[in-house]
Write an enzyme that holds these catalytic residues in place. Structure first.
Site, mmCIF file in Angstrom:
data_model
loop_
_atom_site.group_PDB
_atom_site.id
_atom_site.type_symbol
_atom_site.label_atom_id
_atom_site.label_comp_id
_atom_site.label_asym_id
_atom_site.label_seq_id
_atom_site.Cartn_x
_atom_site.Cartn_y
_atom_site.Cartn_z
ATOM 1 N N HIS A 5 6.150 -3.942 9.110
ATOM 2 C CA HIS A 5 7.272 -4.674 8.496
ATOM 3 C C HIS A 5 7.427 -4.292 7.030
ATOM 4 O O HIS A 5 7.963 -5.061 6.224
ATOM 5 C CB HIS A 5 7.061 -6.185 8.625
ATOM 6 C CG HIS A 5 7.203 -6.681 10.031
ATOM 7 N ND1 HIS A 5 6.666 -7.868 10.457
ATOM 8 C CD2 HIS A 5 7.795 -6.138 11.122
ATOM 9 C CE1 HIS A 5 6.935 -8.041 11.750
ATOM 10 N NE2 HIS A 5 7.633 -7.017 12.168
ATOM 11 N N SER A 20 0.908 -14.806 15.910
ATOM 12 C CA SER A 20 1.408 -15.667 16.993
ATOM 13 C C SER A 20 2.038 -14.825 18.088
ATOM 14 O O SER A 20 2.364 -15.332 19.159
ATOM 15 C CB SER A 20 2.450 -16.636 16.420
ATOM 16 O OG SER A 20 3.518 -15.897 15.837
HETATM 17 N N1 APR Z 1 -7.614 -16.737 11.411
HETATM 18 C C1 APR Z 1 -7.065 -16.582 12.657
HETATM 19 N N2 APR Z 1 -5.809 -16.995 12.979
HETATM 20 C C2 APR Z 1 -5.112 -17.605 12.002
HETATM 21 C C3 APR Z 1 -5.631 -17.837 10.696
HETATM 22 C C4 APR Z 1 -6.958 -17.364 10.429
HETATM 23 N N3 APR Z 1 -7.512 -17.503 9.244
HETATM 24 N N4 APR Z 1 -4.669 -18.458 9.949
HETATM 25 C C5 APR Z 1 -3.593 -18.616 10.777
HETATM 26 N N5 APR Z 1 -3.856 -18.108 11.996
HETATM 27 C C6 APR Z 1 -2.960 -17.963 13.152
HETATM 28 C C7 APR Z 1 -1.903 -19.051 13.284
HETATM 29 O O1 APR Z 1 -2.416 -20.133 14.043
HETATM 30 C C8 APR Z 1 -0.783 -18.303 14.018
HETATM 31 O O2 APR Z 1 -1.011 -18.317 15.428
HETATM 32 O O3 APR Z 1 -2.234 -16.770 12.913
HETATM 33 C C9 APR Z 1 -0.942 -16.861 13.534
HETATM 34 C C10 APR Z 1 0.104 -16.440 12.491
HETATM 35 O O4 APR Z 1 1.332 -16.365 13.162
HETATM 36 P P1 APR Z 1 2.702 -16.292 12.329
HETATM 37 O O5 APR Z 1 2.673 -17.273 11.243
HETATM 38 O O6 APR Z 1 3.803 -16.366 13.335
HETATM 39 O O7 APR Z 1 2.622 -14.868 11.643
HETATM 40 P P2 APR Z 1 2.947 -13.441 12.302
HETATM 41 O O8 APR Z 1 2.621 -13.418 13.744
HETATM 42 O O9 APR Z 1 2.318 -12.422 11.455
HETATM 43 O O10 APR Z 1 4.560 -13.373 12.103
HETATM 44 C C11 APR Z 1 5.217 -12.213 12.463
HETATM 45 O O11 APR Z 1 7.277 -13.018 11.531
HETATM 46 O O12 APR Z 1 8.145 -14.262 9.883
HETATM 47 C C12 APR Z 1 8.031 -12.989 10.335
HETATM 48 O O13 APR Z 1 8.066 -10.925 9.171
HETATM 49 C C13 APR Z 1 7.309 -12.088 9.361
HETATM 50 O O14 APR Z 1 5.582 -10.436 9.784
HETATM 51 C C14 APR Z 1 6.003 -11.752 10.069
HETATM 52 C C15 APR Z 1 6.372 -11.925 11.522
#
Ligand code: APR
Length: 281
Positions: free
Chosen positions: A125, A202
């Site tokens: 990204h 996620s």
């Molecule tokens: N260790 C393990 N898991 C974690 C931790 C941690 N310390 N902290 C948070 N999580 C988990 C959360 O419970 C969630 O399931 O990590 C996941 C993060 O998911 P998102 O917030 O949806 O982030 P991501 O999957 O990277 O989002 C994808 O969406 O908003 C856009 O461009 C943005 O790159 C991003 C994309």
């Protein structure tokens, strides 16, 4: 938990081509909020998410206004200059140094894998510290442009030093296509790997969330002796997929991943590296 950590370490040691996929959960222990976790940016401010879906079209419609807004408002992720990699980032960098981990493909724009000295990192990204030409896809470090001076002199949007095209932030906004070079190489790595460890995502944002499904499609042939004693060729999954996440994801529910280690990446990954070292002793 200990058993799963041992299993992951053994799978990594036995792998020939392991890659890691990472998301915002990787960086929460560095003080950067995620998006959809319990205290995620979008969870707490759905309006901000709706606005984020307009950004790319704003750039296409009026790049000067896009830059005025970008230079005039703080980043939703906070000051990325001030954050530091956490033990999870360093553990992946160490796995690369052992020769086991070939690539990290990250959704994070925070540059923390690179700051933890991972060498092979694909910013799926984009990267918050880079700029990209919307015409020729050339990338530049942000320092190569004095954006505030261009703003004061009324010379926004910045122009590409290679083709004269319009420069945008390297980060990929919602509804913006993933740059072709990144898409191509990510699919190649997902198809080539025999182990994929997915950390802190996620897994609901596409096309990134396709990568585990691409890897899952790859089969390998093996011979199995049937009851009648003849050997039959059987197709079996060619890739082991491990999830490290605070909660289950659609990959867990759909059985795309082989197993989930539920917890914090900054705590689990260093324990996996320790176990890898023990196995290799
Ligand atoms: N260790 C393990 N898991 C974690 C931790 C941690 N310390 N902290 C948070 N999580 C988990 C959360 O419970 C969630 O399931 O990590 C996941 C993060 O998911 P998102 O917030 O949806 O982030 P991501 O999957 O990277 O989002 C994808 O969406 O908003 C856009 O461009 C943005 O790159 C991003 C994309």
């Amino acid at each position: 938990m200990e058993e799963l950590i041992e299993r992951a370490a053994r799978d990594l040691v036995n792998s020939k081509y392991a890659i890691a996929l990472t998301g915002a959960g990787m960086s929460t222990e560095s003080g950067i909020p995620d998006f959809r976790g319990p205290s995620g940016i979008w969870t707490k401010d759905p309006e901000a998410e709706r606005r984020a879906y307009q950004t790319y079209h704003k750039f296409l419609a009026n790049p000067r206004e896009y830059w005025e807004e970008r230079l005039g408002s703080p980043s939703l992720l906070g000051d990325l200059e001030k954050v530091k990699p956490n033990p999870g980032h360093y553990a992946l960098a160490e796995l690369e140094k052992t020769g086991i981990l070939k690539w990290v493909i990250t959704q994070n724009i925070d540059n923390l894998h690179q700051r933890a000295e991972s060498k092979n990192v694909l910013d799926y990204h984009g990267n918050a510290f880079k700029l990209r030409c919307a015409d020729c896809n050339a990338r530049f470090d942000s320092e190569e442009y004095d954006l505030q001076r261009l703003r004061e002199e009324g010379k926004l949007p910045p122009r590409c030093k290679q083709c004269g095209g319009v420069i945008k932030a390297d980060v990929v906004h919602f509804r913006e296509p993933i740059p072709g070079d990144v898409t191509h190489q990510s699919l190649e790595e997902a198809w080539k790997c025999d182990l994929m460890v997915i950390c802190g995502t996620s897994a609901v944002v596409y096309p990134f969330a396709d990568l585990p499904r691409v890897a899952r499609q790859r089969k390998t042939e093996t011979e199995r002796k049937t009851e009648t004693g003849i050997y039959a060729v059987e197709k079996i999954p060619a890739v082991t997929i491990i999830e490290l996440n605070a909660e289950p994801t659609p990959l867990t529910e759909e059985g795309i991943s082989d197993y989930l280690i539920q917890g914090k990446t900054g705590e689990i990954l260093p324990r996996i590296v320790e176990a890898v070292k023990r196995i290799r002793e």
